[in-house]
Write a protein that holds these residues in place. Sequence first.
Motif, mmCIF file in Angstrom:
data_model
loop_
_atom_site.group_PDB
_atom_site.id
_atom_site.type_symbol
_atom_site.label_atom_id
_atom_site.label_comp_id
_atom_site.label_asym_id
_atom_site.label_seq_id
_atom_site.Cartn_x
_atom_site.Cartn_y
_atom_site.Cartn_z
ATOM 1 N N SER A 208 0.823 -1.206 0.000
ATOM 2 C CA SER A 208 0.000 0.000 0.000
ATOM 3 C C SER A 208 0.862 1.264 0.000
ATOM 4 C CB SER A 208 -0.920 0.007 1.227
ATOM 5 O OG SER A 208 -0.156 -0.136 2.428
ATOM 6 N N TYR A 209 2.134 1.120 0.382
ATOM 7 C CA TYR A 209 3.080 2.235 0.331
ATOM 8 C C TYR A 209 4.500 1.671 0.317
ATOM 9 C CZ TYR A 209 3.378 1.358 5.390
ATOM 10 O OH TYR A 209 3.540 0.772 6.621
ATOM 11 N N PRO A 210 5.487 2.433 -0.194
ATOM 12 C CA PRO A 210 6.875 1.945 -0.203
ATOM 13 C C PRO A 210 7.463 1.957 1.202
ATOM 14 C CG PRO A 210 6.773 4.179 -1.055
ATOM 15 C CD PRO A 210 5.354 3.736 -0.858
ATOM 16 N N HIS A 211 8.194 0.915 1.548
ATOM 17 C CA HIS A 211 8.765 0.837 2.896
ATOM 18 C C HIS A 211 10.274 0.631 2.887
ATOM 19 C CE1 HIS A 211 8.516 -3.430 1.890
ATOM 20 N NE2 HIS A 211 9.309 -3.687 2.901
ATOM 21 N N VAL A 212 10.856 0.325 1.720
ATOM 22 C CA VAL A 212 12.305 0.095 1.610
ATOM 23 C C VAL A 212 12.968 1.348 1.062
ATOM 24 C CG1 VAL A 212 14.124 -1.248 0.511
ATOM 25 C CG2 VAL A 212 12.037 -2.389 1.290
ATOM 26 N N LEU A 213 13.841 1.966 1.861
ATOM 27 C CA LEU A 213 14.635 3.107 1.399
ATOM 28 C C LEU A 213 15.971 2.580 0.899
ATOM 29 C CD1 LEU A 213 14.011 5.745 4.207
ATOM 30 C CD2 LEU A 213 13.128 5.799 1.877
ATOM 31 N N ARG A 214 16.203 2.689 -0.387
ATOM 32 C CA ARG A 214 17.423 2.154 -0.993
ATOM 33 C C ARG A 214 18.238 3.292 -1.589
ATOM 34 N NH1 ARG A 214 18.836 1.246 -6.230
ATOM 35 N NH2 ARG A 214 20.644 -0.142 -6.501
ATOM 36 N N ALA A 215 19.462 3.470 -1.100
ATOM 37 C CA ALA A 215 20.349 4.501 -1.639
ATOM 38 C C ALA A 215 20.916 4.040 -2.984
ATOM 39 C CB ALA A 215 21.484 4.784 -0.667
ATOM 40 N N ILE A 216 20.789 4.869 -4.013
ATOM 41 C CA ILE A 216 21.337 4.544 -5.331
ATOM 42 C C ILE A 216 22.861 4.620 -5.257
ATOM 43 C CG2 ILE A 216 21.321 5.143 -7.779
ATOM 44 C CD1 ILE A 216 18.647 6.553 -7.275
ATOM 45 N N PRO A 217 23.587 3.605 -5.735
ATOM 46 C CA PRO A 217 25.054 3.615 -5.636
ATOM 47 C C PRO A 217 25.695 4.812 -6.338
ATOM 48 C CG PRO A 217 24.258 1.436 -6.242
ATOM 49 C CD PRO A 217 23.082 2.356 -6.334
ATOM 50 N N TRP A 218 26.803 5.287 -5.752
ATOM 51 C CA TRP A 218 27.552 6.376 -6.373
ATOM 52 C C TRP A 218 29.031 6.018 -6.401
ATOM 53 C CZ3 TRP A 218 30.888 9.954 -3.638
ATOM 54 C CH2 TRP A 218 30.993 9.703 -2.265
ATOM 55 N N PHE A 219 29.748 6.581 -7.367
ATOM 56 C CA PHE A 219 31.137 6.218 -7.606
ATOM 57 C C PHE A 219 31.976 7.484 -7.810
ATOM 58 C CE2 PHE A 219 28.343 2.950 -9.209
ATOM 59 C CZ PHE A 219 28.909 1.763 -8.751
ATOM 60 N N PRO A 220 32.913 7.760 -6.882
ATOM 61 C CA PRO A 220 33.872 8.853 -7.097
ATOM 62 C C PRO A 220 35.090 8.307 -7.852
ATOM 63 C CG PRO A 220 34.118 7.986 -4.896
ATOM 64 C CD PRO A 220 33.025 7.163 -5.544
ATOM 65 N N ASN A 221 36.089 9.149 -8.042
ATOM 66 C CA ASN A 221 37.375 8.710 -8.628
ATOM 67 C C ASN A 221 37.185 8.003 -9.962
ATOM 68 O OD1 ASN A 221 38.603 9.618 -6.192
ATOM 69 N ND2 ASN A 221 38.141 7.645 -5.235
ATOM 70 N N LEU A 222 36.692 8.741 -10.941
ATOM 71 C CA LEU A 222 36.408 8.162 -12.246
ATOM 72 C C LEU A 222 37.609 8.174 -13.186
ATOM 73 C CD1 LEU A 222 32.869 9.740 -12.864
ATOM 74 C CD2 LEU A 222 33.450 7.539 -11.819
ATOM 75 N N GLN A 223 38.801 8.439 -12.642
ATOM 76 C CA GLN A 223 39.968 8.512 -13.512
ATOM 77 C C GLN A 223 40.362 7.158 -14.082
ATOM 78 O OE1 GLN A 223 39.922 9.238 -10.288
ATOM 79 N NE2 GLN A 223 41.835 8.769 -9.212
ATOM 80 N N ASP A 224 39.914 6.075 -13.478
ATOM 81 C CA ASP A 224 40.203 4.745 -13.996
ATOM 82 C C ASP A 224 39.104 4.342 -14.978
ATOM 83 O OD1 ASP A 224 40.863 2.161 -14.544
ATOM 84 O OD2 ASP A 224 40.634 1.409 -12.493
ATOM 85 N N PRO A 225 39.398 4.288 -16.288
ATOM 86 C CA PRO A 225 38.358 3.918 -17.261
ATOM 87 C C PRO A 225 37.771 2.541 -16.999
ATOM 88 C CG PRO A 225 40.301 4.811 -18.374
ATOM 89 C CD PRO A 225 40.688 4.581 -16.936
ATOM 90 N N LEU A 226 38.539 1.649 -16.364
ATOM 91 C CA LEU A 226 38.036 0.308 -16.104
ATOM 92 C C LEU A 226 36.866 0.309 -15.124
ATOM 93 C CD1 LEU A 226 41.330 -1.788 -15.946
ATOM 94 C CD2 LEU A 226 39.737 -1.492 -17.849
ATOM 95 N N LEU A 227 36.841 1.281 -14.201
ATOM 96 C CA LEU A 227 35.711 1.386 -13.291
ATOM 97 C C LEU A 227 34.435 1.673 -14.074
ATOM 98 C CD1 LEU A 227 34.443 1.613 -10.450
ATOM 99 C CD2 LEU A 227 35.140 4.018 -10.432
ATOM 100 N N LEU A 228 34.553 2.540 -15.054
ATOM 101 C CA LEU A 228 33.408 2.852 -15.892
ATOM 102 C C LEU A 228 33.047 1.686 -16.803
ATOM 103 C CD1 LEU A 228 34.468 6.488 -16.758
ATOM 104 C CD2 LEU A 228 32.251 5.900 -15.777
ATOM 105 N N LEU A 229 34.065 1.097 -17.445
ATOM 106 C CA LEU A 229 33.818 0.047 -18.437
ATOM 107 C C LEU A 229 33.363 -1.263 -17.807
ATOM 108 C CD1 LEU A 229 36.840 0.649 -20.836
ATOM 109 C CD2 LEU A 229 34.430 1.119 -21.314
ATOM 110 N N ASN A 230 33.925 -1.608 -16.656
ATOM 111 C CA ASN A 230 33.653 -2.923 -16.062
ATOM 112 C C ASN A 230 32.578 -2.918 -14.983
ATOM 113 O OD1 ASN A 230 35.686 -3.856 -17.715
ATOM 114 N ND2 ASN A 230 37.235 -3.916 -16.101
ATOM 115 N N THR A 231 32.265 -1.747 -14.438
ATOM 116 C CA THR A 231 31.292 -1.700 -13.347
ATOM 117 C C THR A 231 30.118 -0.773 -13.643
ATOM 118 O OG1 THR A 231 33.033 -2.171 -11.718
ATOM 119 C CG2 THR A 231 30.980 -1.224 -10.894
ATOM 120 N N ILE A 232 30.391 0.516 -13.832
ATOM 121 C CA ILE A 232 29.316 1.507 -13.911
ATOM 122 C C ILE A 232 28.457 1.324 -15.164
ATOM 123 C CG2 ILE A 232 28.809 3.969 -14.042
ATOM 124 C CD1 ILE A 232 31.389 4.442 -12.425
#
Length: 313
Positions: A208-232
């Motif tokens: 009847s209403y939402p009860h789960v508060l879920r934080a959307i993941p965030w990623f700092p330090n984007l200088q590694d392209p592999l973080l973007l390519l393999n994860t984000i």
Amino acid sequence: MRSRSFKMPPVEDSQNTRRMRRLEEQKRSRALKVESARNVDIFAGLSLNEIEMEEEKAVPKAKRPSRWANVAMYAEPLEMNGMGPALPDDFGTAWIAVAPVPKGKRCLVIAYKSNGQGSVVSLRSRLKGNQLMRFPSRLPTDTILDCILDEHWEHNGILHVLDVLRWRGQDYTQCEASFRFWWRDTKIAELEPPQPPSSSSERPPRFSYPHVLRAIPWFPNLQDPLLLLNTIIPLARTGVTVTVPLAPSPMSDEPNELVVPCASDGILLYVGESSYEKGPSLLAAWVPVEPFGDGQDSALEVFARHVQATTSI
């Protein structure tokens, strides 16, 4: 228009140029506010409880706009050119990514005290500020969150938390984005475990209403392209699965839970030093999953090709 413009070469007054100009304006404005009366709260002097009660008693036919209309900050689509996204030179060190952004309805969550009975949440639409629903919550009173109501919330009970504007009466809109996301995660983790409504004991469940508060993941330090390519980027393509607690089953002592998929809508990119500002912002960029038109690549795939070009892989 958008599908044509992203193939054009960047003009002198590009999105990146305007973005850097806006960041400098924001920094100067923030410094002036701190140096003057130190009144940096965009909700200063407002009692959330009084505001909600006043709006509840308002005449239904009244045309007065809601105080919550256009308060949320939202991103411009990331400007494109023939080579891919027009990313700034400091993208890896100065930006953060939020992904995968789930599909759903963008809204403001306002927690206030109602009739002396703990915290109540009012869900307000991003544009008009009208109330979407009202329900009990474990959030502290005098709190405002920028959220996304999951597209299937009636069946999974999920409310995704994107950003924090206010917590226990303290304004955070003037804080840098990187701090706000850290603070959001810390405070949500400290909340008591959710108590699912009894209707969740049904199979399939219906809330009847939402009860789960879920934080959307965030990623700092984007200088590694592999973080973007393999994860984000893979997360933005596929979405995530979330475990949702259900009401206890009378037939078993085992934990009752549901594992549900949450579809992705894309990636949000923020300048790490930016404050939260009302309405459209140059300091946040949107990379959607959906293609712009028939037979065209999505912004996400163009973005992925550009990131791939920055690495030897």
